[in-house]
Structure formats: structure tokens, C-alpha cells
Design an enzyme around this catalytic site. Structure first.
Site, mmCIF file in Angstrom:
data_model
loop_
_atom_site.group_PDB
_atom_site.id
_atom_site.type_symbol
_atom_site.label_atom_id
_atom_site.label_comp_id
_atom_site.label_asym_id
_atom_site.label_seq_id
_atom_site.Cartn_x
_atom_site.Cartn_y
_atom_site.Cartn_z
ATOM 1 C CG ASN A 13 -1.823 0.997 1.270
ATOM 2 O OD1 ASN A 13 -2.147 1.815 0.437
ATOM 3 N ND2 ASN A 13 -2.190 1.389 2.689
ATOM 4 C CE LYS A 15 -0.017 2.870 4.662
ATOM 5 N NZ LYS A 15 -0.052 3.654 5.935
ATOM 6 C CG HIS A 98 -5.738 1.678 4.524
ATOM 7 N ND1 HIS A 98 -5.650 3.030 5.860
ATOM 8 C CD2 HIS A 98 -5.028 1.344 4.829
ATOM 9 C CE1 HIS A 98 -4.193 2.867 6.364
ATOM 10 N NE2 HIS A 98 -3.874 1.458 4.914
ATOM 11 C CD GLU A 100 -2.952 5.315 6.202
ATOM 12 O OE1 GLU A 100 -2.626 5.865 4.902
ATOM 13 O OE2 GLU A 100 -1.795 5.209 6.758
ATOM 14 C CD GLU A 170 -3.627 -2.141 7.154
ATOM 15 O OE1 GLU A 170 -2.180 -2.161 6.611
ATOM 16 O OE2 GLU A 170 -4.420 -1.359 7.071
ATOM 17 N N GLY A 176 1.481 2.557 10.496
ATOM 18 C CA GLY A 176 2.520 3.637 10.494
ATOM 19 C C GLY A 176 3.454 4.055 11.370
ATOM 20 C CB SER A 216 4.815 -2.300 11.857
ATOM 21 O OG SER A 216 4.002 -0.420 12.301
HETATM 22 P P1 PGA Z 1 2.819 0.796 7.501
HETATM 23 O O1 PGA Z 1 1.011 0.835 6.767
HETATM 24 O O2 PGA Z 1 3.159 -0.823 6.741
HETATM 25 O O3 PGA Z 1 3.175 1.175 7.539
HETATM 26 O O4 PGA Z 1 2.343 0.416 8.812
HETATM 27 C C1 PGA Z 1 0.361 -0.421 6.778
HETATM 28 C C2 PGA Z 1 -0.765 0.526 6.001
HETATM 29 O O5 PGA Z 1 -1.525 1.215 6.640
HETATM 30 O O6 PGA Z 1 -1.131 -0.709 4.833
#
Ligand code: PGA
Length: 255
Positions: A13, A15, A98, A100, A170, A176, A216
């Protein structure tokens, strides 16, 4: 992972990262590193990178996805992109729900359900994200939260359509932040999601569903997370922006 029952899927992903030229370069770098993967490899990229990503990945085992889609086919929705449009450019996958999107852009369980519907109608495979906030975990309501998110998002999805759904667990506190769920925590919630799906569609359908972990996941911790029986892959943010790291995760999922 239980590879005899279901497919492992590692999805990046990206982003809001990478220009089309950067996308092309990163995919060219990744291609030889993941070419012998014994799992599905997907890269979900910004809308403007889709064309470049599709061209760069052509003839390889890398599949391309988008990071969101609107629920209408077309219309007065300034700034939005429909699932039909994604399908028309050759995209196969789309991330929906997601955290976000839910946190910053007002996505709700109801709009997530509508987007899932539209994506399936357009012939896309959905990567549906669910996950709890830290406060919810501390309150001990993680299972309730992810169960509700899963049930609402899958409202109206048939058993046949479920074959084009991947769920990504998630935990929001792990995205993140560098703070990963332990392998046990990830497996526990993935298993809870599978149990909910079993109540909706029966055990066989639930056993065939790919449920990823995301938050992460990186080159160092992927192997332990992916060794869990109910963790069937990963949705990878930060580590999907580095070819070497991403390929280590793909290799871990191929074992
Ligand atoms: P990250 O993001 O691996 O940077 O924690 C995962 C995601 O948001 O899909």
C-alpha cells in the site's frame, strides 16, 4: 498461514507516495526480486501511478491495485474515481476501508459497504481493511469492533463474491508507528474475523478466505507473523516502498 486452504497474498500500500516515474523505477527494481514468489503479489498505488504501474508490471507476477474507489459508476462527485474506471484501465484490486480513509476522509462502515459493493460489481478484488483504535483495544472491545466492521462491509456480499474479497486486519495503533501487533495478537484477531465470516457464510467459505495482517509489518518481523495459522499474508505500507524489504516479506510468505 494455511496454504492448503487459501492463497497467501502480499500487498503493498504505497499511500500518497511516488510519482509515475518513481513508480515505474520501483516496480522495475522489484520485478526480478519477486518473480519466483509462491504467493500473490499486489501493489496498490496512487491513481495517477496506475497507468505507469500497469505498464511496468506487464508480463510479471505483480498485480496492480488502487487505494480506494467511489460507490457510484459515474456522476457529480468531484475528485472521486469509480470502480468501473479502475477496471477500465486494467486494475484488478482495490483497497477499501483503510483506517486513514476512515480517520481523515470520513469513510464510515456504511460507505465502506457501498464501496465494496461497487468494487465487486465492477469485477475487482477487494482488500477490505478492518481494525481497532488503541482505546478500543484497551477497552477490550477489539473483537466486537472488527466483527461489526466485517459484518457491515460484507452486507449483501454473496458467497460467490466473497471469493474476490481479502480482509486485512490492521490495528490502527500499529499502522506507520513501528509498533507491530505480536504474532499472537495478530493471529487471535484474524481468527476472530474468520469465525465471524464462518457464521455468515459457513466454515468452508471462511477457511478459504485470505486474511492478511497489516501494521508495521517489515522485513524483520514478517516471518514470525506469517507463520501464524490465520495470518495469510500482509498489507504493507512503509516497507513496500523499498524493493529489498518488500521482497524479503514476499519470500517469507512463499515459505
Ligand atoms: P505500515 O502501513 O506498514 O506503514 O504500518 C500499513 C497500512 O497502512 O496498510
Amino acid at each position: 498461514m494455511n496454504k492448503t486452504l487459501r492463497k497467501a497474498v502480499i500487498a503493498g500500500n504505497w499511500k500518497m507516495n511516488k510519482t509515475p516515474a518513481e513508480a515505474k523505477a520501483l516496480i522495475e527494481e522489484m520485478k526480478p526480486l519477486v518473480s519466483d514468489a509462491d504467493c500473490d503479489v499486489v501493489l496498490c498505488v496512487p491513481y495517477v501511478d496506475l497507468q505507469a504501474a500497469l505498464e511496468a508490471s506487464e508480463g510479471s507476477n505483480i498485480k496492480i491495485g488502487a487505494e480506494n474507489c467511489h460507490w457510484e459508476v459515474s456522476g457529480a462527485y468531484t475528485g472521486e474515481v469509480s470502480a468501473e474506471m479502475l477496471k477500465a484501465v486494467g486494475v484488478d484490486y482495490v483497497i477499501i476501508g483503510h483506517s486513514e480513509r476512515r480517520t481523515y476522509f470520513g469513510d464510515t462502515d456504511v460507505t465502506v459497504q457501498k464501496r465494496v459493493r461497487a468494487a465487486l460489481d465492477a469485477g475487482l478484488t477487494v482488500i477490505l481493511c478492518v481494525g481497532e483504535y488503541l482505546e478500543q483495544r484497551e477497552q477490550g472491545i477489539t473483537t466486537e469492533i472488527v466483527s461489526m466492521q466485517t459484518k457491515i462491509a460484507l452486507g449483501g456480499v454473496s458467497e460467490e463474491e466473497l471469493k474476490r474479497v481479502i480482509i486485512a486486519y490492521e490495528p490502527v495503533w500499529a499502522i506507520g508507528t513501528g509498533r507491530t501487533a505480536t504474532a499472537e495478537q495478530a493471529n487471535e484477531v484474524n481468527k476472530a474475523i474468520r469465525d465471524v465470516v464462518a457464521t455468515l457464510y459457513g466454515q468452508a467459505a471462511a477457511d478459504g478466505l485470505t486474511i492478511q495482517y497489516g501494521g508495521s509489518m517489515n522485513a524483520k518481523n514478517a516471518e514470525e507473523l506469517l507463520a501464524q495459522p490465520d495470518v495469510d499474508g500482509g498489507l504493507i505500507g512503509g516497507a513496500s516502498l523499498k524493493a529489498a524489504d518488500f521482497s524479503v516479506i514476499v519470500r517469507a510468505a512463499s515459505k
